[in-house]
Each structure stands twice: as C-alpha cells, then as structure tokens.
Design an enzyme around this catalytic site. Structure first.
Site, PDB file in Angstrom:
ATOM      1  N   GLU A 145      -4.872 -29.017 -14.342  1.00 29.89           N
ATOM      2  CA  GLU A 145      -6.095 -29.823 -14.334  1.00 29.89           C
ATOM      3  C   GLU A 145      -5.978 -30.957 -15.367  1.00 29.89           C
ATOM      4  OE1 GLU A 145     -10.878 -28.895 -15.084  1.00 29.89           O
ATOM      5  OE2 GLU A 145      -9.360 -27.394 -15.589  1.00 29.89           O
ATOM      6  N   LYS A 171     -13.812 -31.362  -8.669  1.00 33.14           N
ATOM      7  CA  LYS A 171     -14.268 -30.077  -9.194  1.00 33.14           C
ATOM      8  C   LYS A 171     -15.783 -30.006  -9.082  1.00 33.14           C
ATOM      9  CE  LYS A 171     -13.774 -27.287 -13.444  1.00 33.14           C
ATOM     10  NZ  LYS A 171     -13.122 -27.264 -14.778  1.00 33.14           N
ATOM     11  N   CYS A 180      -9.974 -24.850 -11.545  1.00 30.71           N
ATOM     12  CA  CYS A 180     -10.316 -24.023 -12.711  1.00 30.71           C
ATOM     13  C   CYS A 180     -11.608 -23.237 -12.552  1.00 30.71           C
ATOM     14  CB  CYS A 180     -10.340 -24.893 -13.967  1.00 30.71           C
ATOM     15  SG  CYS A 180     -10.208 -23.910 -15.492  1.00 30.71           S
ATOM     16  N   SER A 240      -7.408 -23.586 -18.450  1.00 32.74           N
ATOM     17  CA  SER A 240      -8.064 -22.445 -19.079  1.00 32.74           C
ATOM     18  C   SER A 240      -7.446 -22.182 -20.445  1.00 32.74           C
ATOM     19  CB  SER A 240      -7.899 -21.215 -18.182  1.00 32.74           C
ATOM     20  OG  SER A 240      -8.501 -20.088 -18.753  1.00 32.74           O
ATOM     21  N   ILE A 292       7.153  28.371   7.209  1.00 30.23           N
ATOM     22  CA  ILE A 292       7.851  27.785   6.064  1.00 30.23           C
ATOM     23  C   ILE A 292       9.349  28.017   6.226  1.00 30.23           C
ATOM     24  CG2 ILE A 292       5.894  27.971   4.486  1.00 30.23           C
ATOM     25  CD1 ILE A 292       7.294  30.421   3.251  1.00 30.23           C
ATOM     26  N   ASP A 325       9.091  19.497   3.928  1.00 31.31           N
ATOM     27  CA  ASP A 325       7.819  19.312   4.618  1.00 31.31           C
ATOM     28  C   ASP A 325       6.947  20.556   4.587  1.00 31.31           C
ATOM     29  OD1 ASP A 325       8.546  16.733   5.184  1.00 31.31           O
ATOM     30  OD2 ASP A 325       9.100  17.109   7.259  1.00 31.31           O
ATOM     31  N   SER A 326       7.543  21.703   4.926  1.00 30.68           N
ATOM     32  CA  SER A 326       6.738  22.926   4.936  1.00 30.68           C
ATOM     33  C   SER A 326       6.323  23.314   3.523  1.00 30.68           C
ATOM     34  CB  SER A 326       7.502  24.065   5.609  1.00 30.68           C
ATOM     35  OG  SER A 326       8.694  24.377   4.913  1.00 30.68           O
ATOM     36  N   ASN A 360      15.801  23.321  20.870  1.00 32.19           N
ATOM     37  CA  ASN A 360      14.363  23.289  21.125  1.00 32.19           C
ATOM     38  C   ASN A 360      13.777  24.666  21.428  1.00 32.19           C
ATOM     39  OD1 ASN A 360      14.316  20.586  20.648  1.00 32.19           O
ATOM     40  ND2 ASN A 360      14.029  19.956  22.776  1.00 32.19           N
ATOM     41  N   THR A 408      10.190  18.625  18.122  1.00 28.31           N
ATOM     42  CA  THR A 408      10.288  19.227  19.445  1.00 28.31           C
ATOM     43  C   THR A 408       8.921  19.219  20.099  1.00 28.31           C
ATOM     44  OG1 THR A 408      12.112  20.641  18.752  1.00 28.31           O
ATOM     45  CG2 THR A 408      10.878  21.321  20.705  1.00 28.31           C
ATOM     46  N   TYR A 409       8.827  18.578  21.254  1.00 25.76           N
ATOM     47  CA  TYR A 409       7.548  18.490  21.959  1.00 25.76           C
ATOM     48  C   TYR A 409       7.028  19.893  22.258  1.00 25.76           C
ATOM     49  CZ  TYR A 409       4.043  16.598  25.148  1.00 25.76           C
ATOM     50  OH  TYR A 409       2.861  16.240  25.743  1.00 25.76           O
TER      51      TYR A 409
END
Length: 640
Positions: A46, A115, A170, A197, A355, A360-361, A440, A476-477
């Site tokens: 500025e 400004k 500013c 500033s 588990i 993850d488990s 699977n 596994t689906y």
C-alpha cells in the site's frame, strides 16, 4: 499454467519516504526480479510508491505529481512483460485524494481500485488525508487516457479463465464486510491486498489467521503484501509480513522485518473444483461490476509452472505430531460416538466382530471398546472372534488372542478349515487351486460365522474394512465387505496405522502397547493363502500397490476431481525419493481400473460414520453409477 497452477509473489521494496523516484526504481527492480522467476502476478504494498508514512506531505502537489510520473514509468517498463502488477500510491480525483491500488499489465494501466475503509483510530489517521473509495466505477484521466476508477473492478484473464482478480487494500480486510466478499461472489478467484500494516505484539498471529480464514471462507487465493523497512519509524515499525494463502491453507509467508519477495504457486484448478462442488457458493456476473480483460498469450495453458509449493505425500495425515494426535482423538471419537448411537437405537448390548491380528480389525475392536465404555456397558458384551484358516500365521493369531485378553473382551476361536473344505467339495473346487474362489470362500465363511453369532448373541456385527480397501474394491463381496455397521468405512489405510499407534501411545497397559506395536509392524495381508515357512506369503501392497500411493490418488481424485495427468505430476513430486515415475504410473492405472470396476461394492455399503473430507458412501459423498466407463481416464493415462 498447465494443470491450473500459476506462480505468484508478494514483495516489499525498500523505500525512502516521499522519494517517488527512488521508490520507482526499487519497484521496477522487483518487477524484473519477479519476471526472471516466472511470476505471473506480483503484489506490492500500500502506498509503496510514495511511502505510507508521508503524513502531511500527502497534501503536497510535488509528491502527488512525482507519484504519477513514476507510475507512468513503471507502466511503460512493464510493456512486453507478461506479469500482472499491483502497487499502491496516492492519486487525486475531483480535487480529493485517494489511497489506491494500480493494476498494471504489459504496458497498460488497467484500473485504479481505491481503499474504502480508512482507519482513523489508534495509530492510524488516514481519514485526515484520504477520501473513502466508492463501489461505483467511474473514470480518471492518466496522461490523457481514461482509466477505470472504483472498487468494483475485476481483472479477468482471457486465456486462463480460472483467474479473475479482485483487489482490496489493507483495512478493507479487517472490517466486518470486506470488499473481497463482494468481489468473490462476482467471480473473483484471487484477491490481492496491498497493505501497510504496522507491527505490534501478537498482531502477526491475528493477521495470519485473518488472511488464512478469509481465503477459506471465500474459497480463493489471497496475496497480501506488506510495507517494511524504509517506512518512517517515528512512531511505528512495519514488518514486511507477506502472506499467500489458498482456501484456508497458508502456502507461504515471509520472515518479518526482512524486505524480500515471497513466491509460490496457486492451484486455481483446486479453487475452481471446490467452488463447483459447493452448492451453497453462488457466483454470478454482476452489472455493477466492470470486468477488465487482459491476456497472457496463446501458449499460456501449456506453459509448465515449476512447482515449489509443498505437495503432501500423506494428505489424510497431519504432518505435525500435535495436530496428528488431535486428529486421531477426534476421529476415534467420531467412530465411537457413531457406534454408540447405533447401539442405543437398536437397544443391543452385544457387538460381534472378526479379529485377525491385523490393523483394521484391531482399530475396529479398539473403537468398539471405547463405544462400550461411553455406554458404560460391560466389555464382555464385545465378542471378538478369530477364525484361523489356511493363511493364518502364528504371529497374527497370537496377537489376536493377546489383544482380546488385554482389552478384557469375550473371545471365541472358531477354526474354519473343515467348513471351507466341505464347501469346496460342495461346489466342486480343487483346494490345491489357489485362485479367487479359494480366497473368497474363506472370507465369506468368516462373515457367515459372525453374522450367525450375532443372531445367537443378539448382537451387532461390526465391519472392519477401511476406505482405501473400499476404493480399490479389495474386499470380498458379501464377505468382509458386509456388516451391520462399518466403523472404519471412511478411514484411509494410511490413517489407520496412526490411529492404532495413538492407542498404543496413550494406553497405560504395557502388554497392550506391546501387542499394538507388533501389529503395526506386521505386513498388511488378508492371509488367505498358505504362509511360507510360517511367514505371511500374501502381502496386499505387492498385489494392489502401496497404500500410501493409493491414498494420495484417492484424495486428489475424490476431493478435487483432478485429471490423471495432474495427479501423476503431483505424485512424482511428492514421492520423488520413494518411487520411480514408471512405478507411480503403474499403480495409478491400477487405481483407476479398480476404482471404476468395483463401484458395485460401494453401492451397497453398510452404514458407517464419515470422519474426514473424503468418503465413499453411496448415501453421502460418492453417488457414482456402478457401470460408469473408465475409458476417458484410461485414455488420458496412456498419454502420460
């Protein structure tokens, strides 16, 4: 600007108060330096052409005339230079003085933005000299040429449509309703703030957060250039605190009290993606705005901006230890409170989960324990079931047993070899053929066991699979894919490790800490193939690819919708020391192939809590058809 990146800078010239000729030379030098570093947008402070601290000298014609002459020289200096420059100076209009930012490109003065909010409190007395700017755009004469003058001017790049620049000065940022709010709703994607500033104790913290949050709230880039050494120190000191932010992230800031140029790259593509995603962010062209065009050149979109900004190789995991621990605690709470609500709603006091001694488990079991503790239920109502089969190793089996014991939950061991072999006989499968059927059948047998146990004990089956596995379809689906509540459903694999590590860190139980540490050191594996010499033979990351890569891909695909080429480019930078370009490309192709082909598994996911900004629930973030074609993405990958 390929892939939407643009190199930008905020710079603080070392000036002399009221010496416009000297200041002009410093500014031209910075423009030249910025150009040499391929900067396309440069912001200067500025009133830097005159000095912010001129005081009553702002009422002197000599100062004002000199500023205009120097501005003309700067404008002429930019001819032939493809860099957008903004700098501050005082100018007269209708016998009134204004604090303005001049927008310059390629030898042309594009506009003056005044400004609006002039501080007249504490150490500031701008209202003594300047008039407040107005939104309405008019004109002012500059060396015989009519130049747009007003706050409501946006500067639009014709050949890079994602770049539209708005300017505020500013104090305009520090007021309740900043001009940048209006600018961004009118289309601006980048806000420039020439500032002066001064420094007081703690002000830098407030300033940093203000700019960071403004960029987040407005989903924009924000460049803040501050005055520094050279301004009068009669009563104030200016710190040259330059900051560049992007959608809530502070990309770069300068050390205070050192005049220098701060350079980084903004990802305008990311900002465009974020705005496109947000249905509550309404942008519309407005009649009360003047849209001024400029152009970088026909080849600009193919120009490759050298990236110096930090590319996080683990976008789901905070880099700082304190932030990471806080994030872990927060996520665990989300998971546990989500399950707590489900148990309260169903009235069930029993939970059943498989588990394996894997990550993850383990996380799922730890979360279930926390939920039971929140409900003040006896942990004996948690039935942890281990079901050893062909691929189970002593290491994972022993860890599963120890984990259940140290967490004081009920434990069941149900070997499934006989049941699986009987099923092989029923369907006519040779057990010596270790194919997908071989794998699977085991996964589905385990799911059948815990589903039936949930009926026997009137309990809720807890899913253990994580988001990374779901993204890749590595489930596994109707096997481990299915449960009654999936506590890990939106936790990426790279974060699972830290969550388990967090539990290990906060526990007072030395035996529990030891087993959790060993689980963290165990290779990720579904353990569906027989071990070799007692050691895990089937390592997931050797089959589908490193999870740290897949999580990186997943984040940028779902969070920002980046093209394969852009993701590949970012990954090469992030993993420069870890993987070759060929390896990254190999697994990126695998990611897209699996991501598209496996959507049918995600389309029927069990309920589970969202914990972060990316999730794959078909009821939330990812409403994707299961039969969508991946052809376009694969075509782009073949061109890399």
């Amino acid at each position: 600007m390929r892939d939407g990146f643009i190199k930008v800078a905020a710079a603080t010239p070392t000036i002399k108060v009221a010496d416009c000729e000297y200041n002009g030379r410093q500014i031209r030098s910075l423009i030249e330096e910025a150009q040499s570093q391929a900067v396309k947008v440069l912001v200067l402070p500025e009133l830097c052409l005159s000095g912010y601290t001129c005081g009553e000298l702002f009422l002197q014609d000599s100062l004002l005339n000199s500023a205009m002459v120097e501005l003309k020289q700067i404008v002429d200096f930019t001819k032939g230079r493809k860099i957008f420059v903004t700098l501050g100076l005082p100018i007269l209009r209708n016998a009134k003085l204004y604090n303005v930012a001049a927008a310059i490109y390629n030898g042309k003065l594009l506009g003056f933005v005044p400004k609006k909010n002039l501080p007249g409190y504490s150490e500031f007395y701008e209202v003594r000299h300047f008039n407040a700017g107005e939104e309405e755009v008019s004109e002012v004469t500059f060396f015989g040429e009519k130049i747009p003058f007003g706050m409501n001017i946006l500067f639009c790049c014709e050949d890079f449509g994602q770049l539209m620049i708005g300017i505020e000065i500013c104090e305009d940022l520090w007021v309740p309703l900043s001009p940048s709010v209006s600018h961004t709703l009118a289309g601006a994607t980048l806000i420039l703030n020439p500032s002066a500033s001064d420094e007081t104790t703690g002000k830098d913290i407030y300033r940093r957060e203000l700019i960071r949050m403004q960029s987040a709230k407005l989903v924009c880039g924000y460049i803040y250039a501050a005055s520094g050494e050279g301004e009068s120190s009669t009563d104030l000191v200016f710190g040259a605190h330059n900051l560049i932010a992007e959608n809530g992230i502070l990309l770069k800031e300068s050390p205070r009290f050192i005049n220098e140029m701060t350079i980084t790259e903004l990802d305008m593509g990311k900002l465009a993606s974020e705005r496109r995603r947000m249905t509550t962010y309404h942008v519309a062209e407005r009649k009360d705005y003047l849209y001024v065009s400029f152009a970088f050149g026909e080849d600009i979109l193919s120009e490759e901006t050298e990236l110096t900004r930090f590319i996080d190789k683990a976008p789901f995991v905070p880099g700082k230890k304190e932030e990471r621990e806080k994030r872990c605690e927060e996520i665990i709470n989300i998971q546990a409170y989500g399950l707590k609500k489900r148990l309260e709603h169903t009235g069930l006091k029993t939970a059943v989960l498989a588990i394996s001694g894997g990550l993850d488990s383990t996380l799922a079991l730890l979360v279930v324990c926390k939920a039971f503790d929140l409900l003040r239920l006896d942990r004996k109502g948690i039935i942890a079931v281990t079901m050893p089969c062909f691929g189970t190793t002593d290491r994972t089996y022993n860890n599963a047993v120890t984990l259940a014991r140290e967490l004081s939950v009920s434990f069941l061991e149900i070997p499934i070899k006989d049941a699986v072999n009987l099923h092989f006989k029923d369907i006519g499968h040779d057990p010596l053929v270790h194919d997908v059927i071989y794998e699977n059948v085991q996964a589905r047998e385990r799911t059948q066991v815990i589903m039936d146990l949930s009926n026997k004990y009137n309990g809720l089956v807890i899913g253990t699979g994580d988001m990374s596995e779901l993204a890749l379809g590595w489930a596994t689906y109707n096997g481990d894919h299915m449960s009654m509540y999936g506590v890990n459903a939106s936790v990426p694999k790279t974060l699972v490790r830290y969550l388990v590590g967090y539990f290990a860190m906060i526990t007072d139980n030395a035996a529990l800490r030891e087993v959790l540490t060993d689980i963290l050191d165990t290779p990720v594996s579904p353990e569906l193939l027989p071990p070799k010499d007692g050691v895990i033979a089937q390592k997931t990351e050797e089959l589908v690819g490193p999870y740290e890569l897949h999580d990186f891909f997943l984040y940028h695909v779902l969070r920002y919708g980046y093209t394969p080429g852009k993701i590949f480019r970012l990954a090469r930078i992030a993993f420069l020391e870890d993987y070759s370009a060929d390896v990254i490309l190999k697994w990126l192709k695998n990611f897209y192939r699996r991501f598209f082909s496996q959507q049918f598994k995600r389309s029927c996911l069990p309920d589970g809590p969202k914990v972060g900004s990316v999730a794959v629930s078909p009821r939330g973030d990812l409403r994707m058809p299961s039969d969508a074609s991946a052809a376009q993405w694969m075509k782009e990958l073949e061109l890399l």
